[in-house]
Design an enzyme around this catalytic site. Structure first.
Site, PDB file in Angstrom:
ATOM      1  NE  ARG A   5      -3.181   0.663  -0.650  1.00 51.88           N
ATOM      2  CZ  ARG A   5      -3.556   0.754  -1.918  1.00 51.88           C
ATOM      3  NH1 ARG A   5      -3.250   1.844  -2.635  1.00 51.88           N
ATOM      4  NH2 ARG A   5      -4.214  -0.231  -2.492  1.00 51.88           N
ATOM      5  CE  LYS A  62      -2.537  27.914  -4.600  1.00 51.84           C
ATOM      6  NZ  LYS A  62      -3.595  28.413  -5.511  1.00 51.84           N
ATOM      7  CE  LYS A 119       0.692  34.577  -3.503  1.00 53.55           C
ATOM      8  NZ  LYS A 119       0.685  34.458  -4.987  1.00 53.55           N
ATOM      9  CD  GLU A 137      -0.264  38.283  -6.223  1.00 54.19           C
ATOM     10  OE1 GLU A 137      -0.047  37.060  -6.086  1.00 54.19           O
ATOM     11  OE2 GLU A 137      -1.086  38.910  -5.524  1.00 54.19           O
ATOM     12  CG  ASP A 140      -2.842  36.873  -8.866  1.00 52.92           C
ATOM     13  OD1 ASP A 140      -2.752  35.676  -9.191  1.00 52.92           O
ATOM     14  OD2 ASP A 140      -3.551  37.264  -7.919  1.00 52.92           O
TER      15      ASP A 140
END
Length: 283
Positions: A99, A134, A166, A199, A221
């Site tokens: 597994r 992410k 950002k 950004e 963005d």
């Protein structure tokens, strides 16, 4: 596979400990430890295979005497019914490893398959597809490796190897100019040679960055394709450019055809389907 990443072994050992606990009682209960067997990794859906070296390390951690005969390599296109590798060794130990081995390979192959699809869509343009941060906690090494296997590229690995200013950084710092200046002062004071990306949320912010300077890449963005074309005229090749936000398979080609250097896609690692694989006994 990833010789430079010295924590791969520790992550695999943690994954095995999570699964095995105080023992694989199903296998221990009904299979004699002296029984030797053979198994094969069977592909159950078309895609790009990834994670064979991870599977080999999982097996080695469980039982170094398990032998693998490999028929496919990472990055190969595979089809339903293909056999990636066969195993020979302790039947009990192979089942214990099963597994964990599949969990790594199925997810990595799913990411590689998705990356391949994204790379194919932008083929023939100048645009490179990038992943993001992410990722699944403690799985970043494997997931970013799978992105490259599929034909896309990695953005920064973490918070430490590139500066990305950002919107929240900019707002907390007091504005675009302040964020850039403070960052450059910090890098100089700490003798850090890191690229700076900033950004921007609209064309006015792009113009402010161009007037101030001091960065390496400008992120556009949530710009629409026509807005990116306008921004690229302002930037005029002076900095690398990256598009991000609300970019899907449906509009990816349109964004790439604007001429932007990079498109970052978080879905490459956080919104994918694992590739269906199965480890079966050879009778």
């Amino acid at each position: 596979m990833m010789e430079e990443m010295n924590n791969v072994h520790q992550i695999i050992m943690a994954a095995l400990a999570e699964d095995i606990g105080n023992g694989d009682h199903s296998s221990l209960a009904c299979i004699d430890p002296t029984i030797q067997g053979e198994m094969r990794l069977l592909v159950k859906a078309d895609g790009i295979i990834a994670g064979i070296d991870v599977a080999r390390e999982v097996l080695h951690c469980v039982d170094p005497n398990i032998r693998m005969e490999q028929y496919k390599n990472d990055g190969d296109m595979v089809h339903k019914g293909d056999i990636v590798f066969t195993l020979k060794g302790s039947s009990q130990k192979m089942l214990t490893a099963e597994r964990t081995l599949l969990n790594f390979m199925q997810r990595m192959s799913g990411i590689a398959t998705a990356a391949h699809r994204y790379a194919e869509v932008v083929n023939g343009t100048k645009t490179t597809i990038l992943d993001t941060r992410k990722t699944t906690p403690n799985m970043r090494i494997f997931e970013k490796y799978a992105v490259k296997v599929g034909g896309c590229q990695n953005h920064r690995f973490g918070l430490f190897d590139m500066v990305m200013l950002k919107d929240n950084h900019i707002d907390f710092a007091g504005g675009i100019e302040q964020a850039i200046d403070k960052t450059k002062a910090y890098l100089a004071a700490n003798q850090l040679d890191l690229k700076i990306e900033i950004e921007t949320r609209n064309l006015a912010e792009v113009k402010r960055v161009m007037e101030h300077g001091g960065v390496n890449r400008i992120m556009l963005d949530n710009f629409k394709p026509e807005q990116i074309i306008e921004a690229l005229k302002v930037i005029d090749g002076k900095y690398e450019t990256e598009a991000s936000g609300n970019i899907t398979m449906d509009n990816l080609r349109e964004y790439a055809e604007t001429g932007v250097d990079f498109i970052s896609v978080g879905a490459l690692t956080h919104h994918i389907a694992s590739l269906d694989l199965s480890l079966k006994v050879i009778k």
